[in-house]
Design an enzyme around this catalytic site. Sequence first.
Site, mmCIF file in Angstrom:
data_model
loop_
_atom_site.group_PDB
_atom_site.id
_atom_site.type_symbol
_atom_site.label_atom_id
_atom_site.label_comp_id
_atom_site.label_asym_id
_atom_site.label_seq_id
_atom_site.Cartn_x
_atom_site.Cartn_y
_atom_site.Cartn_z
ATOM 1 N N PRO A 303 0.730 -1.208 0.103
ATOM 2 C CA PRO A 303 0.099 0.163 -0.075
ATOM 3 C C PRO A 303 0.916 1.248 0.170
ATOM 4 O O PRO A 303 1.802 1.435 0.732
ATOM 5 C CB PRO A 303 -0.783 -0.091 1.285
ATOM 6 C CG PRO A 303 -0.391 -1.103 1.977
ATOM 7 C CD PRO A 303 0.817 -1.750 1.210
ATOM 8 N N CYS A 410 1.781 3.055 10.080
ATOM 9 C CA CYS A 410 1.974 4.228 9.571
ATOM 10 C C CYS A 410 2.683 5.267 10.515
ATOM 11 O O CYS A 410 2.085 5.422 11.606
ATOM 12 C CB CYS A 410 0.658 4.684 9.252
ATOM 13 S SG CYS A 410 0.676 6.586 8.679
ATOM 14 N N LYS A 450 -0.869 -4.777 8.968
ATOM 15 C CA LYS A 450 0.481 -4.589 8.605
ATOM 16 C C LYS A 450 1.187 -3.947 9.830
ATOM 17 O O LYS A 450 0.525 -2.833 10.366
ATOM 18 C CB LYS A 450 0.558 -3.776 7.427
ATOM 19 C CG LYS A 450 1.736 -3.093 6.808
ATOM 20 C CD LYS A 450 1.826 -2.681 5.478
ATOM 21 C CE LYS A 450 3.135 -2.307 4.807
ATOM 22 N NZ LYS A 450 3.467 -0.842 4.977
ATOM 23 N N ASN A 548 8.597 -7.442 4.589
ATOM 24 C CA ASN A 548 8.435 -6.168 3.762
ATOM 25 C C ASN A 548 9.848 -5.167 4.286
ATOM 26 O O ASN A 548 10.146 -5.212 5.227
ATOM 27 C CB ASN A 548 7.496 -5.374 4.098
ATOM 28 C CG ASN A 548 7.121 -4.005 3.519
ATOM 29 O OD1 ASN A 548 6.981 -2.973 4.010
ATOM 30 N ND2 ASN A 548 7.549 -3.788 2.180
ATOM 31 N N ASP A 550 13.163 -2.743 1.601
ATOM 32 C CA ASP A 550 14.190 -2.830 0.794
ATOM 33 C C ASP A 550 14.199 -3.803 -0.477
ATOM 34 O O ASP A 550 15.303 -3.976 -0.973
ATOM 35 C CB ASP A 550 15.253 -2.917 1.565
ATOM 36 C CG ASP A 550 15.515 -1.771 2.486
ATOM 37 O OD1 ASP A 550 14.654 -1.009 2.477
ATOM 38 O OD2 ASP A 550 16.244 -2.016 3.574
ATOM 39 N N GLY A 572 7.582 -2.172 -1.891
ATOM 40 C CA GLY A 572 7.142 -0.704 -1.778
ATOM 41 C C GLY A 572 7.928 0.150 -2.951
ATOM 42 O O GLY A 572 7.691 0.140 -3.970
HETATM 43 C C1 LIG Z 1 5.405 6.973 -0.850
HETATM 44 C C2 LIG Z 1 5.111 5.790 0.341
HETATM 45 C C3 LIG Z 1 3.813 5.737 0.809
HETATM 46 C C4 LIG Z 1 3.192 4.971 1.848
HETATM 47 N N1 LIG Z 1 2.286 4.602 2.064
HETATM 48 C C5 LIG Z 1 1.507 3.790 2.894
HETATM 49 C C6 LIG Z 1 0.512 3.373 3.052
HETATM 50 O O1 LIG Z 1 -0.383 4.027 2.663
HETATM 51 N N2 LIG Z 1 0.005 2.381 3.993
HETATM 52 C C7 LIG Z 1 1.227 1.330 4.515
HETATM 53 O O2 LIG Z 1 0.709 0.664 5.192
HETATM 54 N N3 LIG Z 1 2.288 1.697 4.265
HETATM 55 C C8 LIG Z 1 2.699 2.687 3.370
HETATM 56 N N4 LIG Z 1 4.084 2.961 2.789
HETATM 57 C C9 LIG Z 1 5.116 1.936 3.487
HETATM 58 C C10 LIG Z 1 5.360 0.862 2.524
HETATM 59 O O3 LIG Z 1 4.066 0.214 2.163
HETATM 60 C C11 LIG Z 1 6.365 -0.023 3.073
HETATM 61 O O4 LIG Z 1 5.902 -0.706 4.106
HETATM 62 C C12 LIG Z 1 7.707 0.550 3.078
HETATM 63 O O5 LIG Z 1 7.777 1.428 1.925
HETATM 64 C C13 LIG Z 1 8.682 -0.319 3.260
HETATM 65 O O6 LIG Z 1 8.900 -1.166 2.061
HETATM 66 P P1 LIG Z 1 9.910 -0.866 0.812
HETATM 67 O O7 LIG Z 1 11.147 -0.953 1.331
HETATM 68 O O8 LIG Z 1 9.742 -1.672 0.119
HETATM 69 O O9 LIG Z 1 9.610 0.467 0.441
HETATM 70 C C14 LIG Z 1 4.484 3.897 2.155
HETATM 71 C C15 LIG Z 1 5.664 4.182 1.668
HETATM 72 C C16 LIG Z 1 6.071 5.039 0.599
HETATM 73 C C17 LIG Z 1 7.540 5.308 0.510
#
Ligand SMILES: Cc1cc2nc3c(=O)[nH]c(=O)nc-3n(C[C@H](O)[C@H](O)[C@H](O)COP(=O)(O)O)c2cc1C
Length: 707
Positions: A303, A410, A450, A548, A550, A572
């Site tokens: 998300p 969040c 989450k 989840n 990186d 993400g």
């Molecule tokens: C631009 C952005 C928006 C995000 N919005 C949400 C969100 O709405 N809900 C949520 O659970 N996490 C949100 N996250 C966190 C991501 O879902 C994820 O947990 C986090 O980026 C770590 O994963 P990654 O390293 O693959 O980016 C957001 C992250 C980013 C960078």
Amino acid sequence: MGSPETRERPDDGVSDEPASKRVKLDVAPAASSGENDSQKPPRVKGLATIKKEYLITAPGQRVPEPEAIDDDAAEGRTAPDPRDGQQKGPKGGKRKKQQGQNKERTFGTFSDTIRLCNSVAWTPEFSPRPCKQGERCNALHDLRKYLKEGRRGDIEIFGGVCPVWEKYGQCPSGWRCLFLSSHMKEIEHADGRKELVLVGSEKPSVDGEEAEEKPEEKRYGVVNDIPPSIKFDLSKKRVNFEKSDQYLEWLAKDTELYRVHHHRQKDDVDESKDYRAQYVEPPFKPSEKRKIYFGRETPALAPLTTQGNLPFRRLCVELGAEITYSEMALGLPVLQGQKADWTLMRAHESEVLPPRFNPSGPVEQCYDNSKDLRFGVQITANAPWIAIKSAEALTRFLPHLRLIDINCGCPIDMVFKTGAGSALLDTPSKLERMIRGMNAVSGEIPITAKIRMGVSDHKLTAQKLIERLTLGGPEMRDQQGAPGCAAVTLHGRTRQQRYTRAADWSYIGECAALIKQYNTTKNDLQDTICEVEENSLPNGGKMYFLGNGDCYSHVDYFDHVDNAKVDTVMIGRGAIVKPWIFEEIEKGQYLDKSASERLTYIEKFARYGMEAWGSDELGLNYTRRFLLEFLSFFNRYVPIGLLEYLPPNLNERPPAYRGRNDLETLLASKDYKDWIKISEMFLGPAPTEFRFQPKHKSNSYEIEAEG
Ligand SMILES: Cc1cc2nc3c(=O)[nH]c(=O)nc-3n(C[C@H](O)[C@H](O)[C@H](O)COP(=O)(O)O)c2cc1C
């Protein structure tokens, strides 16, 4: 300019053969060319090592330090979303300044110079609908005047042919479309009068049925678009939440009983204070849940507020994302029928197809893949009543729903300070109540959560919380059995840590092992302590676990599935920077995408944006705004052919470099004005009033300099 398919693109020096036919880089490029590793510069932590021929340095100059990017700013909804109407800020009080964050972003206004009345916006010139405002209406009703003075002229992209009309034979933007000349004509009546008509609107709808929906409400391929009357009823508190009300009445008594029990003295033998002795069953048990599945073959798109919009998810699904989530909605506005939050629940039809499933993999009992779908929604809330009622509303009004995820990760202040988001990590018994209650009212829709490793770096709480989410807190477990959380996703960072430091995959691995153990314990518990009917627990009692943090290549992905032993990985930022990561996972190899291939993804986003939001001034510039948000991450991709070392790392920043051709260099630009230029290739010239500020200042050289 010709249609983008036929238009010549700059030769980018990388083959344009389909990705699947090209030679893949399965090993580090240098190693495959037989080059000795000792000749390469050492791999420095945090730094992407670019081959020296692509570095931009004057002779004798040191390689400049790359700028640091902080993704905190991107995660929050820090600016009004143009789809939101009026987005309210947090209640009163000053917000703590977040470093480097562009707050109060504005995007300018982008509307026609004269507003055309809706009564004439989709109809033939001589047959307007009755105008609801009548005499009081101050919008324009003269179509010819509007076409001459009220809007800018058509744009010349895609050969001037409206991409929505071309695909579906109708255009929901009607007379306001910026490709109007491709779907309007003037007809002459027998009496000599000339009338302007929209081509296609005289036909029945594409489904072959008479269009009952007004053309402006039609969005092709979009599901979960609930009628305005429901939002209106919600806003007027006219919706009956009988199930939730009944459950909440019981919950209030149960919580009080638990509170008294919890605070009594150790030697107090008063039975009226004993939770177990006084416990009363809830008014009803959860219904049987639809079985879901997470596995090696189902990489999940995280998300993502702002970024994870419908056109972007559609692109990712096309590239192999098997599970998708809505952007996070807030529970209370959902209950209040707010348009912005319900808009987040829309999905593309490709998201309601079943995810991939390998039946020869670990057998999932009674899993019927044909009944499963890809799209789940995410909410957060600070109180059980909000979470429970929202779950009932979402279940009742959204026909296409895989699951409802509650966001307990969040980090942003605006959410955390109200007790929602990652604040729920520190109120586990409240969270458990929420999940039990949501499960009770959500019919066949499973509930998931989450989480992060904890709020503070000094106190990691995820393991304790996972125990509770699998088995239930000690007292509640004995009385009610497991809470029925169908899956947990763990982001391997704490709230305090935000995006500094790498995600902790060894911690995630420990949690995966714990969950396996708890899943077994739970089955035993079910058999012995309480008589919970098996079908009231999702997936026959198995709680799935998603890791989840990186993930940036198929190598990361399979490493986490095989070694951390998570059921699947949620991706993400890796997906925003490199949406074809899902294709890499499917094919199990690196794909060195050429700049022109990457440009086709931008074009797709533009087309999907216009389909979802419209091809008029407003829709086109919403699309532009969200395309720019996407480009603010997309520019971070460093083509793997330029890297000395693989696998690439999401947290490594490159020094200044040039691409293998001009387009590749342009796509790497950190200057938001270049992003606007790129958007203009597919959306035409940005209106002069159009503004864009990335969420984080370091995304833009100019703003940095101003700041
Ligand atoms: C631009 C952005 C928006 C995000 N919005 C949400 C969100 O709405 N809900 C949520 O659970 N996490 C949100 N996250 C966190 C991501 O879902 C994820 O947990 C986090 O980026 C770590 O994963 P990654 O390293 O693959 O980016 C957001 C992250 C980013 C960078």
